[in-house]
Design a protein around this motif. Structure first.
Motif, mmCIF file in Angstrom:
data_model
loop_
_atom_site.group_PDB
_atom_site.id
_atom_site.type_symbol
_atom_site.label_atom_id
_atom_site.label_comp_id
_atom_site.label_asym_id
_atom_site.label_seq_id
_atom_site.Cartn_x
_atom_site.Cartn_y
_atom_site.Cartn_z
ATOM 1 N N ARG A 1 20.399 56.681 19.852
ATOM 2 C CA ARG A 1 21.433 55.675 20.101
ATOM 3 C C ARG A 1 21.819 55.598 21.565
ATOM 4 O O ARG A 1 22.595 54.754 21.964
ATOM 5 C CB ARG A 1 22.653 55.976 19.235
ATOM 6 N N THR A 2 21.316 56.533 22.380
ATOM 7 C CA THR A 2 21.593 56.396 23.804
ATOM 8 C C THR A 2 20.623 55.432 24.471
ATOM 9 O O THR A 2 20.782 55.073 25.624
ATOM 10 C CB THR A 2 21.473 57.755 24.501
ATOM 11 N N GLU A 3 19.669 55.066 23.742
ATOM 12 C CA GLU A 3 18.625 54.190 24.294
ATOM 13 C C GLU A 3 18.882 52.760 23.809
ATOM 14 O O GLU A 3 18.794 52.484 22.607
ATOM 15 C CB GLU A 3 17.268 54.696 23.808
ATOM 16 N N PRO A 4 19.235 51.847 24.720
ATOM 17 C CA PRO A 4 19.593 50.497 24.280
ATOM 18 C C PRO A 4 18.508 49.823 23.450
ATOM 19 O O PRO A 4 18.813 49.087 22.511
ATOM 20 C CB PRO A 4 19.818 49.746 25.587
#
Lengths: 634, 478, 501, 102, 173
Positions: free
Chosen positions: B145-148
C-alpha cells in the motif's frame, strides 16, 4: 606408346599444382623450369603420339584411354576418358607445341613481374584445361575443359588485377562466354534426353541413325552447340569480349586469345560435325555467322590504334573464316586454317609482345614507328606473320589455308557465291589492315625509345613460329599445285561420317585458279592500299578525318561497330539498374510492410489502454452491449 | 452432513482452516517464516486429503458443491499453484517492509474461493466462491500500500471486478427468474427442454458470459489486465494470472461438459470472434511493450484466446486440450511472474525490459529458467507449452476449425516476437539499468520453486504421457 | 540404439562443454571437437558397413532403425531410421559441425561455453531431424534446433543480430506451425481411414485421401520446408540471418539447416503426397526458377560479402526445388549432390568471409579490394569457392547442377532454359565477389595475415571434398540411388505424362 | 398475494442497474464510483428477490443476503483503498489514478 | 401493495439518479440511503420481508455509515471540494456514458419485456423459510460468506492500517 596419353594433360596439371603450392619457394628459374618444362614434355609426348599415328595408326585411327567412370545415373554413364584421333591429335599438338613456345617466350617476357609463379600456374592450368577440352571422350568432360579454359582466360586477362579496367575485361570475357556456354549446356541436356549419352562417338552414331536429316532435334541441338561455339570463339553476336581480353599479358593473348582457346568453338563444331550435317540450316547459320563476323571484325580492325586490338579483331575475323569453312562442310580446311592461324597469329602476338616489351608497355601503334630498324629480328618475324595473315601467295601458310576455305566456300554443296564473296572481301580487308599496322608501327620515324631488347628466350619462339608459319602450309596444296593432301588425308578418319566428302567435289583447275587469282589480287590490292593510305600518303586519311561523318564512322568502327553499347543498353544496364533499385529486396520490403502494419495496430490499440478506470468500465459496458445484442438478436 | 460429504469437502475445509490458523498464529507472533510454514502445511494437508477425497468421489454436497474427479484434479492444480505463490511471496515480501502474515491469510482465502469455484455446480456457490476469491484479491493486489501503483491497481480491479460481477449477478437473476433454479444441471436441462423466453435467457447468458469473460480477461473485457498485473506485487500477479483464471476455466469446462457441445452456431461464431480478437489484441498490444509485467499480461490475454480455441473446436480432444493447455499456461505464468518476483530488488520490481539486460551473464540460472518459461509460452518444444499448443492444434484440426487455427499460427509468430524481445534483453550487454531493480540476495525458496517449476515444465514437455492419462481419467470421469 | 547415441553424444557434449566453458575456454573447444569427432567416427563406422566398398547392396529400406514408445496415448513413438539419404546428411552435418568448431576457434572468445553448448545442440537437433521417422518427433527436432540457433545469432552475431535472429526464428517457427497443422491433419485423416492414431512415418505413407485434402495438407509441409530451404517468396529471413550470424552459425545455417528443408521435401512432402506433389510440380518448379534468377540478381546487388553469399544460397536452393519437383532420377540425384556440394561450398565461403572479417572487421566490399596481393592464399581459396559456386565443371556443384538440369529438362524445357540462365547470373555474382574482395586496387592499403595453418586445414577439407565430389561422385550417387529410385517410382506418372505431352 | 408483475420488478432492477452503471462511467470522484457500484450490486440483489418472489422460493432472498455480505466486505476494502490512495495522491479523481497505461 | 410498489420504484429511481448527479458527497450519500430504503419498500411489497429488513439494517444502516465515515475522514464535504467536483463533471463527460447506459437499459428493457408473457410474482416467503433453507441447503454458502467477511476484514485492516515505521513512502513511479 599411346598409353602415355594421360600424361599429356597430367603434366601441366602437375605443373600447376607444384606452382600453386610451392611457387613462391621455387624461385624464378624454378618456376620457369616447371612451368615451361611441363608443357614442353607434354609437347614431346604429343609429338611421339603423332609419330605413332603416322607410322602405326591404331585401329580405326582412334584411341580411347578410359580412366574411370565419372557418373552412373540410369543409363547415362559418362567416363573420365581421353579420346585421341587425328582431330584431337592436331589440336593437342598445336596446344602443346605452340603452348610450349609461348611458355618459353613468357619466361623472358614476364621475368620482371612480381607474380611470376601465379602467371605460370595459370598458364599451366590453362594448358591442362585446353588439353582436357580437346582430348575429352565425351562432351561432359569436354565441358570441364571448356569452362576450365574460360576460368584461366578470366584469370589471365585479369592477371594485372590492380587495374579495374583489366578486371572488367576479365569479367566481361567470362560472362559473355558463359552466355554461350549456357546455350551449349542446354544442347547437352537435349542430347542426354534424346540420345542418352554424351560420349562423342556414340552420340554421332546415334544421331546419324535416329535423327532424320533436317530434323528439328538436330537443328536445335546444332544451334545450341553453336551458341557455345560463338561464345568461346568470339563470333557474332558474342564477339565483344575478345578485343577487351587484350588486357592480359601478351603471351596470354597469343596462347589463349589467338592460338588455342578461341578456336575451341571450331573444334566443338568439327567434333560434333555429324549433327551439323544432319541440320543443313544450322550449317548455313554457322557459315553466315562466320562470314558476317569476318567482315565486321575486319572493318573494326581498321579503326584500332592498339596493336593488340588490331590483332584481336584479326583473330575474330580469321576464326570467322574457320566458321565459314565449317559452315560449308570444309571440316579439314577449317582445321587446317586453325593450325596455320595458330602459328602465325601466335607469332604476330609474340612479336607484338616483343615490341611492347621493348617499348616499355607501349601498345599504341601511332606511338611506335620505325621499330623496323631498332628491332630487326622482331620486325622480320612480325612481317612473316603479317604476310601469312594477309595470305601473301605461295610462300605463306595462311595463303594455303585461306585459299582452301575460299575455294570450298564457292564449290561445296553447302557453299554459296555470297559466302565466297564475303571471304574474298575479308581477304582484302585483312591484308589492308594488317599492313596498315605494319606500316604505321614499323616504318616511319621512331617515336618511342627502345628500352631493352628481347633475349633469346623470347626470340627463339619467334623464329620457330616464323618457320612454322611459312612451311606449315606446304602440307596441303591446291589441286593444281600438286594436290598434296597430307593434312586432309590425315584428318579424314575424324570426319568419316561426313556426307558427300566436300574435298572430292572437283570443279576443275580452271575455276580453282580463277578463284585463287581473284583472292590473290584482292589480298595484294589490300597491301597496296595500305601502303598508299598509311605510309605513302597519310594525308588522305587526315583529310578525310576532318569531316564529322567520317569521325563518327571512325568512332563507330573503333567501338567494334557499337555492339558493346547495344548490349549495355539491352542487358547490362537494365540488370545493374534492377540490382541497384532492388538492393533492399522488394520481397523483404513486403514482409517489412506487414511488420509495420503490426506496429501500427499495436500503436492504435495502445491508445485504447488509457489507464482510466472509467474508460475500462465503459469497455465492459460496451462489450456487454455487443455481446448481448448478438445473443439476443441472432 | 454425512461422513462421505465431509471427507469430500476436507480439502476445502483444510485450506479454510489454514487461513484461520495463520491468523491465529499472527496474533501471537508475526513471522514471515511461520506464516509460510503454516500455509504450506495447510496446502500440503489439503493436497494429501485430495487422495482421501478421491476415494469417495463423486460426492454431491448440497446442491452447491460437487466433488468429482474433475473438481479434485483442478483442486490439486489450484492448491499446488497457491503453494507455489506462497513460496514466491515469502522471498518477495521478505525483502519488503510491512506485515507479511496477511498475505498468507488472504492467499489462503483466495485459494479457497478458487477451490469453491472449481467444485461448484450452483450459481449461488459460484458467486460466493468468485467473491471470496475476488475480495481477497483486491487486498492482495493493493497489498504493497505504500506503492501508488499497487493501490491504483487494487482500486481498478475492485471497480471493474464489481461492475462485471454485477453483470454476472444480474444475468443469474434473470436466469433464475425465468428458470426457477440456479443449479447448473437443472438449468441446462430446462434450457434444452425449451418453453421459456428465449431472448431473456440468451440475454442473461450473455450477462453471465461477461462475468466469466472478465475473469478470463477476454477481449473486450481485457483492459484491466495490464494495469492490474503491473501494479500488483509480482507473486500476486502470478496468482491472478494462474489461479483465478484456472478456476474460471474449470467452471467453463464444467458447463461445457454439461452442455455437451450442443451450442448454437451463432454463439460459436461469437466465441470464435472473441477468441480471435483476444489473440490478436493481446499479442499486438504486447508487441513493443517495454514493461515485462505488462507484456506478460497481454500475453495472458492472448493465451486465453488460444484456450478458447480448444473450447470452440470441441470434439474428442477439447477437454483434454483445454486442461493440458491450462496446466502448461499456469505453470509457465507462475514461472514468469515468479521470476519477476525472485529477481526484483528491494526498492522496486524488475519490470522494465532493461532491468533484464545481461541477466544471462549475471544470473545464468534464473535467466535460463526464465528463457525456458518464455519458450514454453511461445510453444517451443522441450517445454510443456509445446505439448499444450500441440494439443490445442490437434483439437482444432480434429474439428477442422481452420480460421481459428490460422489465427493461432499468425499469433504464435506475433507472440514469439515479444517473447524474444525479453530473451534478447536478457543476453544483451548490461546497460544503464535503473538502479534498485536488481535483487542483491538470492531468494532461495523462490529460486528452488522456480527450478522445480522449470523441471516440471520440461518434464511435461518431454514426457507428457503420464499427465495426459491423468487428465483423461479426470475429464472423462465427469 | 546407435542412432540414439548419435543424437545423444552432441547433446551431452554440449552440456559438458557449456559447464566447462565458464572456467576453461580452450577445454570446451576441445570437448566439442572431441564430441563431434566421436560422433562422426560412430557415424562413419556405422554407415561404412552399409555403404561398404561404395556399393549399395542392402535390400531393406533402413540401414538402422530404432523404435521406443514415447506418448502411447497419442500414438507417438521415438522412431529413428537411417537410409542412404539420411546417411549422407548425417555425415555432412558432422563434417560441417567439426568445421564449425574449428572456424570459431579464435572468433569466439566470449561466453565460449554457452556458444559450444548451443552449437552442439544445433547439431543434435539437425541430426534428429535427419533421423526421425515419427512425424511428431520430427517436428520436435525441427523446432528444437531453432532455439540454439537463435541464441547463436542473437548473442554472437554482428551489428544487427537481434533483428536477424528474431526474423529467423519467426519465419521458421510460423511456417513450422503450418507444418504441425498439416501433420495433425494427416494423422487425423489417417485415423479416419484406419481407426488408429499414429504419427509413424511408415504407417502414414500411402494414406488415402481426397486430392483436395492432400493438396492442402501438402501445402503445409511445402511451406515449412520451402521457408527453410528457402524458396523464392519465403527467403527474406535468410540474408539477414546469414549475414548477422557468427561464422560457425553461418556455416551450419547454410550448410545444414537449409538442407533440412530439402530433406523434408524429399522425405515427407513428396512420398506422403505423391499425387498432390505431382499436380503441384508446376508451381514448385516456377518458384524454384524464380528463386534461381531472382536471388542471383540479388546477390549481385549486394555489397556486404556475407549477404552476397547468402543470396547465392537462395539461388542454389532454387535448383534444389526445381530438381525435386522434376521427379526423375537425374534431377533427384542432382538434388542430393547439390545439397552436399552447396553445404560445402557455401560453408567454405562463409568461413572465408568470417576469417576475413576477423582480420579487417568489415564485410563491405566497398572497403575491400586488392586483397590478393596481401593474402594470396585467401585469394586462391576465394577463387576456388567462387568457381564452385558458379558451377565450374570438375567440382561437385557442377555435377549437381548438371544432373538437376538434365532432369528438369525432361520435365520442363522452359523452366530449365530459364534456370540455365541462372548459370550466367551465378557467374556474374561470383565474379563480382572476387572483384570486390580480392581483385582491383587495394585502395585502403590493407595488409592482412594470410590464412593460418588451422584455417588452411579447414579450407583444404572443403577443397578436397568438392574436388572429390566433382571427379568421382559415384559413392554419393550409389548411396542415394535406392531412395531416389523409389521416389521416382512413386511419382512415375508425372514424368511419363509430361514426356507424352 | 400481490399483483405486481415480476417483469416490472426486473425492469426496476434493470433501470437501477443502468443508472448505477452511468454513475460508474461518469463520476470521476472515486467515492461516487463506489456508491454507484453499490447501486449496481443492489439492483442485482433486487432482481434476485423479484425472481425469488416469482417462484415463491427462499433462494432469491438467500442470494440477496450473500450479495449484501459481499457488498459490505467490498465497501470495507474499497474504502480502505480509497483512504490510502487519498493519503498518497491527495486526490479522489479516479482519472488521476492512471499511472499505468498503454 | 401494487401502488406502493410503483411509488417506491419511482422514489428509488429518482433517488438513485440524484446520487449519481450530486456534487456534494453528503447529499449523494443521503440520496443513496433514500434509494435503498425505497428498494426495501419494494422488497416488502414483493413479500420479501426478511430481505426488506436486511436492506434497511445492513445497507442503509451499516454500509451508508461507512461512506459517511469516509467522507468525514477525508474531510471532503464542504464547498471547496464541491467546486472541485464541478471541475471534474464537465457537461461533455456525460454524453458517452449516458448513451451507453441508455442503450444498455433499453436492451434490458427489451430482454425483460420481449416474449410478452408477464408472470405474476409469487407468494410471500417468510423469514423462517428463508432461515431453514439457508442453514439446510445453503449452509456452505453461509460459511463461505463468513470467510468473505473475514477476507474483507483482513484486507481492510491491512490496507487501512497506518504505515509501519519501516515502511518508507513508496517509490514514485
Amino acid at each position: 606408346m599411346l598409353d602415355l596419353l594421360w600424361l599429356i594433360p597430367a603434366l601441366p596439371l602437375a605443373g600447376f599444382l607444384v606452382l600453386l603450392f610451392a611457387g613462391e619457394k621455387l624461385g624464378k628459374s624454378g618456376v620457369a623450369w616447371v612451368g615451361a618444362g611441363s608443357v614442353g614434355i607434354s609437347a614431346l609426348i604429343a609429338g611421339l603420339l603423332k609419330w605413332t599415328f603416322l607410322t602405326s595408326p591404331p585401329e580405326g585411327h582412334h584411341f580411347t584411354q578410359a580412366l574411370w567412370t565419372w557418373l552412373d545415373v540410369g543409363a547415362f554413364k559418362p567416363e573420365i576418358a581421353l579420346y585421341l584421333d587425328p582431330l584431337s591429335l592436331v589440336m593437342t599438338l598445336v596446344v602443346t607445341g605452340v603452348g610450349f613456345l609461348i611458355h618459353l617466350y613468357s619466361v623472358g617476357y614476364m621475368h620482371d613481374d612480381e607474380d611470376y609463379s601465379r602467371f605460370f600456374a595459370c598458364m599451366n592450368l590453362f594448358v591442362f584445361a585446353m588439353l582436357i577440352l580437346v582430348l575429352a571422350d565425351n562432351l561432359l568432360l569436354l565441358y570441364v575443359g571448356w569452362e576450365g579454359v574460360g576460368l584461366c582466360s578470366y584469370l589471365l586477362i585479369g592477371f594485372w588485377y590492380k587495374d579495374p579496367a583489366n578486371c572488367k575485361a576479365a569479367q566481361k570475357a567470362f560472362i559473355v562466354t558463359r552466355v554461350g556456354d549456357t546455350a551449349m549446356a542446354l544442347g547437352f541436356f537435349l542430347l542426354v534426353t534424346q540420345l542418352g549419352t554424351l560420349q562423342v562417338q556414340d552420340l554421332l552414331e546415334r544421331a546419324a541413325t535416329r535423327w532424320e536429316p533436317g530434323s528439328g532435334m538436330a537443328l536445335a541441338t546444332a544451334l545450341l552447340l553453336l551458341g557455345g561455339a560463338v561464345g568461346k570463339s568470339g563470333q557474332l553476336p558474342l564477339q565483344t569480349w575478345l578485343p577487351d581480353a587484350m588486357a592480359g599479358p601478351t603471351p596470354v593473348s597469343a596462347l589463349i586469345h589467338a592460338a588455342t582457346m578461341v578456336t575451341a568453338g571450331v573444334y566443338l563444331i568439327a567434333r560434333t560435325y555429324v549433327i551439323y550435317t544432319l541440320a543443313p540450316a544450322a550449317m548455313a547459320a554457322v557459315a553466315v555467322v562466320g562470314a558476317l563476323t569476318l567482315l565486321i571484325a575486319g572493318l573494326a580492325a581498321f579503326a584500332q590504334s592498339d596493336i593488340k586490338r588490331v590483332l584481336a579483331y584479326s583473330t575474330i575475323s580469321q576464326i570467322g573464316y574457320m566458321f565459314l569453312a565449317l559452315g560449308v562442310g570444309a571440316w579439314s580446311a577449317a582445321m587446317f586454317h586453325f593450325m596455320t592461324h595458330a602459328f602465325f597469329k601466335a607469332l604476330l602476338f609474340l612479336a607484338a609482345g616483343s615490341v611492347i616489351y621493348a617499348l616499355h608497355h607501349e601498345q599504341n601503334i601511332f606511338k611506335m614507328g620505325g621499330i623496323r630498324k631498332q628491332l630487326p629480328l622482331t620486325y622480320r618475324t612480325f612481317l612473316i606473320g603479317a604476310s601469312s595473315l594477309a595470305a601473301i601467295p605461295f610462300i605463306t601458310s595462311g595463303f594455303y589455308s585461306k585459299d582452301a576455305i575460299l575455294y570450298q566456300a564457292f564449290t561445296s554443296e553447302h557453299g554459296h557465291f555470297l559466302l565466297w564473296l564475303a571471304g574474298a572481301l575479308g581477304a582484302l580487308m585483312t591484308s589492308a589492315y594488317t599492313f596498315r599496322m605494319v606500316f604505321i608501327a614499323f616504318f616511319g620515324e621512331p617515336k618511342t625509345h627502345v628500352h631493352h631488347k628481347p633475349g633469346w628466350v623470347m626470340n627463339f619462339p619467334l623464329l620457330a613460329l616464323a618457320f612454322l608459319s611459312t612451311v606449315g602450309g606446304f602440307i596441303e596444296l591446291p589441286h593444281f599445285m600438286g594436290h598434296a593432301q597430307f593434312f586432309a588425308d590425315f584428318m579424314a578418319p575424324s570426319f568419316a561420317h561426313a556426307a558427300g566428302h566436300a574435298a572430292e567435289a572437283h570443279h576443275g583447275a580452271g575455276l580453282e585458279i580463277g578463284l585463287m587469282v581473284v583472292a590473290m589480287a584482292l589480298g595484294l590490292g589490300g597491301i597496296a592500299a595500305a601502303y598508299v593510305l598509311f605510309l605513302a600518303k597519310p594525308e588522305i586519311i587526315e583529310e578525310k578525318m576532318k569531316s564529322e561523318g567520317n569521325r563518327k564512322l571512325h568512332a563507330f568502327l573503333f567501338s567494334g561497330l557499337g555492339f558493346d553499347k547495344l548490349y549495355d543498353t539491352l542487358f547490362v544496364n537494365p540488370y545493374c539498374w534492377i540490382a541497384r533499385v532492388n538492393k533492399r529486396d522488394i520481397v523483404d520490403l513486403g514482409y517489412s510492410f506487414l511488420a509495420a502494419v503490426g506496429m501500427l495496430v499495436h500503436f492504435l490499440l495502445g491508445l485504447t489502454v488509457t489507464g482510466r478506470v472509467r474508460w475500462y468500465a465503459a469497455g465492459i459496458a460496451a462489450g456487454c452491449l455487443i455481446l448481448m445484442s448478438v445473443m439476443v438478436f441472432t | 452432513m454425512t461422513e462421505a460429504q465431509f471427507v469430500a469437502l476436507s480439502p476445502l475445509i483444510l485450506v479454510g482452516l489454514a487461513a484461520l490458523v495463520v491468523m491465529l498464529a499472527a496474533s501471537f507472533k508475526r513471522s514471515n517464516g511461520l506464516a509460510l510454514g503454516l500455509t504450506l502445511a495447510g496446502f500440503a494437508a489439503s493436497l494429501v486429503s485430495l487422495a482421501w477425497a478421491a476415494k469417495v468421489a463423486p460426492v454431491q454436497v448440497t446442491p452447491l458443491i460437487l466433488i468429482d474427479r474433475l473438481a479434485l484434479f483442478y483442486l490439486g492444480l489450484v492448491f499446488l499453484t497457491g503453494a507455489a505463490v506462497a513460496l514466491l511471496g515469502h522471498g518477495y515480501f521478505e525483502k519488503r517492509a510491512g506485515y507479511r502474515d496477511e498475505f498468507y491469510m488472504l492467499l489462503l482465502m483466495a485459494t479457497l474461493g478458487a477451490g469453491v469455484l472449481v467444485a461448484t455446480t450452483h450459481f449461488a456457490a459460484l458467486f460466493i466462491g468468485l467473491e471470496l476469491l475476488t475480495i481477497s484479491l483486491y487486498a492482495l493486489v493493493g497489498y504493497t500500500r505504500t506503492e501508488p501503483r499497487s493501490l491504483e491497481a487494487g482500486l481498478k480491479y475492485l471497480v471493474l471486478a464489481t461492475v462485471s460481477t454485477s453483470f454476472l449477478l444480474f444475468g443469474v437473476a434473470l436466469l433464475y427468474a425465468e428458470l426457477g433454479t440456479m443449479e447448473f444441471g437443472k438449468m441446462v436441462d430446462l434450457i434444452r427442454q425449451g418453453g421459456h423466453r428465449e431472448t431473456l435467457v440468451n440475454g442473461a447468458i450473455a450477462l453471465v458470459g461477461i462475468g466469466i469473460g472478465f475473469k478470463l480477461a477476454l477481449v473486450p473485457l481485457h483492459m484491466w489486465t495490464p494495469d492490474v498485473y503491473e501494479g500488483a506485487p509480482a507473486p500476486v500477479t502470478a496468482f491472478v494470472a494462474t489461479v483465478s483464471k484456472g478456476a474460471m476455466t474449470a467452471v467453463l469446462l464444467r458447463l461445457y461438459l454439461l452442455v455437451g457441445g450442443a451450442i448454437p452456431d451463432s454463439v460459436m461464431t461469437l466465441l470464435s470472434v472473441i477468441a480471435i480478437l483476444s489473440m490478436f489484441v493481446g499479442n499486438l498490444l504486447a508487441l513493443l511493450q517495454d514493461n515485462v509485467k505488462r507484456i506478460l499480461a497481454y500475453s495472458s490475454i492472448a493465451h486465453l484466446g488460444y484456450l478458447l480455441v480448444a473450447f470452440i473446436a470441441g470434439g474428442n480432444f477439447a477437454p483434454e486440450a483445454v486442461t493440458y493447455y491450462l496446466i502448461a499456461y499456469m505453470a509457465t505464468s507462475l514461472g514468469t511472474f515468479g521470476m519477476v518476483s525472485v529477481i526484483s530488488g528491494r526498492e522496486r520490481e524488475a519490470e522494465e525490459l532493461r532491468d533484464y539486460a545481461g541477466l544471462f551473464w549475471r544470473r545464468p540460472f534464473e535467466a535460463g529458467v526464465f528463457a525456458a518459461m518464455l519458450m514454453s509460452l511461445a510453444g517451443i518444444p522441450l517445454t510443456a507449452g509445446f505439448i499444450g499448443k500441440f494439443y490445442l492444434l490437434a483439437a482444432g484440426v480434429d474439428m477442422g476449425a481452420w480460421v481459428l487455427l490460422g489465427s493461432v499460427v499468425i499469433n504464435s509468430a506475433l507472440g514469439l516476437f515479444y517473447y524474444l524481445r525479453i530473451v534478447a534483453s536478457m543476453y544483451a550487454a548490461e546497460t544503464s539499468a535503473k538502479p534498485g531493480a536488481a535483487a542483491r540476495e538470492v531468494a532461495l525458496l523462490g529460486s528452488a520453486t522456480l527450478a522445480a517449476l522449470a523441471l516440471c515444465l520440461i518434464w511435461l514437455g518431454v514426457f507428457p504421457a503420464g499427465l495426459i492419462t491423468l487428465i483423461r481419467s479426470a475429464v472423462l470421469g465427469v | 540404439m546407435i542412432l540414439v547415441w548419435l543424437i545423444l553424444i552432441p547433446l551431452v557434449g554440449g552440456v559438458v562443454a557449456g559447464f566447462v566453458g565458464s572456467r576453461n575456454v580452450s577445454a570446451c573447444r576441445w570437448i566439442s571437437l572431441v564430441a563431434l569427432a566421436l560422433d562422426a567416427a560412430l557415424a562413419i563406422g556405422m554407415i561404412s558397413q552399409h555403404l561398404g566398398g561404395f556399393q549399395y547392396e542392402s535390400s531393406k529400406v533402413w540401414f538402422e532403425e530404432f523404435r521406443a514408445s514415447w506418448i502411447p496415448v497419442l500414438g507417438i513413438s521415438v522412431h529413428l531410421g537411417l537410409d542412404g539419404l539420411s546417411s549422407l546428411m548425417v555425415l555432412l552435418t558432422l563434417f560441417l559441425g567439426i568445421i564449425g568448431v574449428g572456424a570459431s576457434w579464435s572468433e569466439i572468445q566470449e561466453r565460449a561455453g554457452f556458444f559450444h553448448f548451443n552449437f552442439l545442440w544445433i547439431i543434435a537437433g539437425v541430426l534428429g531431424v535427419f533421423l526421425a521417422l515419427d512425424l511428431f518427433l520430427f517436428f520436435f527436432f525441427w523446432e528444437i534446433m531453432l532455439v540454439p540457433m537463435y541464441f547463436l545469432i542473437g548473442i554472437w552475431g554482428h551489428e544487427n543480430r537481434q533483428y536477424a535472429a528474431v526474423k529467423f526464428f519467426i519465419f521458421t517457427q510460423a511456417s513450422g506451425l503450418l507444418m504441425l497443422l498439416s501433420i495433425l491433419a494427416l494423422v487425423f485423416v489417417h485415423r479416419a481411414g484406419t481407426g488408429t492414431l499414429t504419427f509413424d512415418y511408415s504407417e502414414l505413407l500411402g494414406t488415402q485421401m481426397l486430392p483436395a485434402v492432400a493438396t492442402w495438407i501438402m501445402l503445409g509441409f511445402f511451406i515449412a520446408f520451402t521457408v527453410k530451404l528457402p524458396a523464392f517468396p519465403f527467403h527474406p529471413w535468410l540474408p539477414d540471418a546469414h549475414t548477422e550470424a557468427p561464422t560457425a552459425g553461418s556455416i551450419v545455417l547454410a550448410g545444414i539447416l537449409l538442407k533440412t528443408g530439402a530433406y523434408g521435401l524429399l522425405r515427407f512432402t513428396v512420398p506422403l503426397f505423391p499425387e498432390a506433389a505431382r499436380s503441384f510440380a508446376p508451381v514448385a518448379m516456377t518458384l524454384g526458377v524464380i528463386g534461381i534468377i531472382y536471388a542471383a540478381l540479388m546477390a549481385f546487388s549486394q555489397s556486404d560479402l556475407k549477404r552476397l553469399v547468402a543470396y547465392t544460397s537462395v539461388s542454389h536452393m532454387g535448383f534444389v526445388l526445381l530438381g525435386i519437383y522434376s521427379f526423375n532420377e537425374f534431377a533427384l540425384q542432382g538434388v542430393v549432390m547439390q545439397m552436399i556440394c552447396h553445404g560445402l561450398s557455401a560453408g567454405a565461403q562463409f568461413m572465408l568471409v568470417g576469417a576475413l572479417y576477423e582480420r579487417i572487421h568489415t564485410r563491405d566490399m566497398g572497403k575491400m579490394g586488392g586483397l590478393w596481393t596481401t593474402a594470396p592464399a585467401f585469394g586462391v581459396a576465394g577463387m576456388f569457392f567462387a568457381m564452385a559456386s558458379l558451377g565450374l565443371p570438375g567440382l561437385g556443384n557442377f555435377i549437381a547442377e548438371f544432373l538437376i538440369l538434365v532432369g528438369s529438362f525432361q520435365a520442363s524445357v522452359p523452366a530449365t532454359t530459364i534456370a540455365a540462365l541462372g548459370l550466367v547470373g551465378a557467374t556474374v555474382y561470383s565474379l563480382w565477389f572476387m572483384r570486390g574482395a580480392f581483385f582491383g586496387p587495394n585502395e585502403r592499403g590493407w595488409t592482412i595475415v594470410d590464412l593460418n595453418a588451422r584455417e588452411l586445414v579447414l579450407i583444404a577439407a572443403f577443397v578436397i571434398g568438392l574436388v572429390w565430389l566433382g571427379v568421382y561422385p559415384q559413392p554419393v550417387l550409389n548411396a542415394v540411388a535406392p531412395v531416389v529410385q523409389s521416389l521416382e517410382k512413386m511419382t512415375q506418372p508425372v514424368t511419363a505424362a509430361l514426356l507424352r505431352s | 398475494m400481490t399483483s405486481v408483475p415480476m417483469d416490472h420488478g426486473l425492469l426496476l432492477a434493470g433501470l437501477l442497474f443502468a443508472v448505477g452503471l452511468a454513475g460508474v462511467l461518469v463520476r470521476r470522484n472515486i467515492l461516487y464510483v463506489l456508491m454507484s457500484l453499490e447501486i449496481m450490486m443492489n439492483s442485482a440483489a433486487l432482481a434476485f428477490v423479484v425472481a425469488g418472489a416469482r417462484w415463491s422460493q427462499p433462494d432469491g432472498q438467500i442470494v440477496f443476503i450473500f450479495i449484501v455480505t459481499v457488498a459490505a466486505a467490498e465497501v470495507a476494502v474499497g474504502l480502505a483503498l480509497v483512504y490510502q490512495m487519498f493519503k498518497r495522491m491527495k486526490t479522489l479523481d479516479a482519472d488521476a489514478a492512471s499511472l499505468m497505461r498503454g | 401493495m401494487t401502488i406502493a410498489f410503483y411509488v417506491a420504484s419511482a422514489v428509488a429511481l429518482f433517488a438513485t439518479l440524484m446520487v449519481v448527479t450530486r456534487r456534494n458527497p453528503v447529499h449523494a450519500v443521503l440520496y443513496l440511503m433514500v434509494s435503498l430504503l425505497a428498494v426495501a419498500v419494494v422488497f416488502f411489497t414483493l413479500g420479501a420481508h426478511f430481505a426488506a429488513a436486511l436492506e434497511v439494517i445492513i445497507y442503509a444502516g451499516a454500509i451508508i455509515v461507512l461512506f459517511v465515515f469516509m467522507i468525514m475522514l477525508l474531510n471532503i464535504g464542504p464547498p471547496p471540494s464541491t467546486r472541485q467536483e464541478s471541475l471534474l463533471l464537465t457537461p461533455g463527460i456525460w454524453v458517452g456514458p449516458s448513451a451507453l447506459s441508455v442503450l444498455l437499459a433499453g436492451l434490458f428493457l427489451y430482454v425483460i419485456l420481449a416474449g410478452g408473457r408477464s408472470v405474476q410474482a409469487g407468494s410471500y416467503v417468510d423469514a423462517k423459510t428463508v432461515g431453514i433453507s439457508m442453514f439446510e441447503i445453503y449452509f456452505l454458502g453461509v460459511e463461505l460468506a463468513s470467510m468473505i467477511l473475514l477476507a474483507g476484514l483482513v484486507g481492510a485492516y491491512h490496507l487501512g492500517k497506518r504505515d509501519l515505521p519501516d515502511e518508507a513512502e513508496g517509490g514514485n513511479g
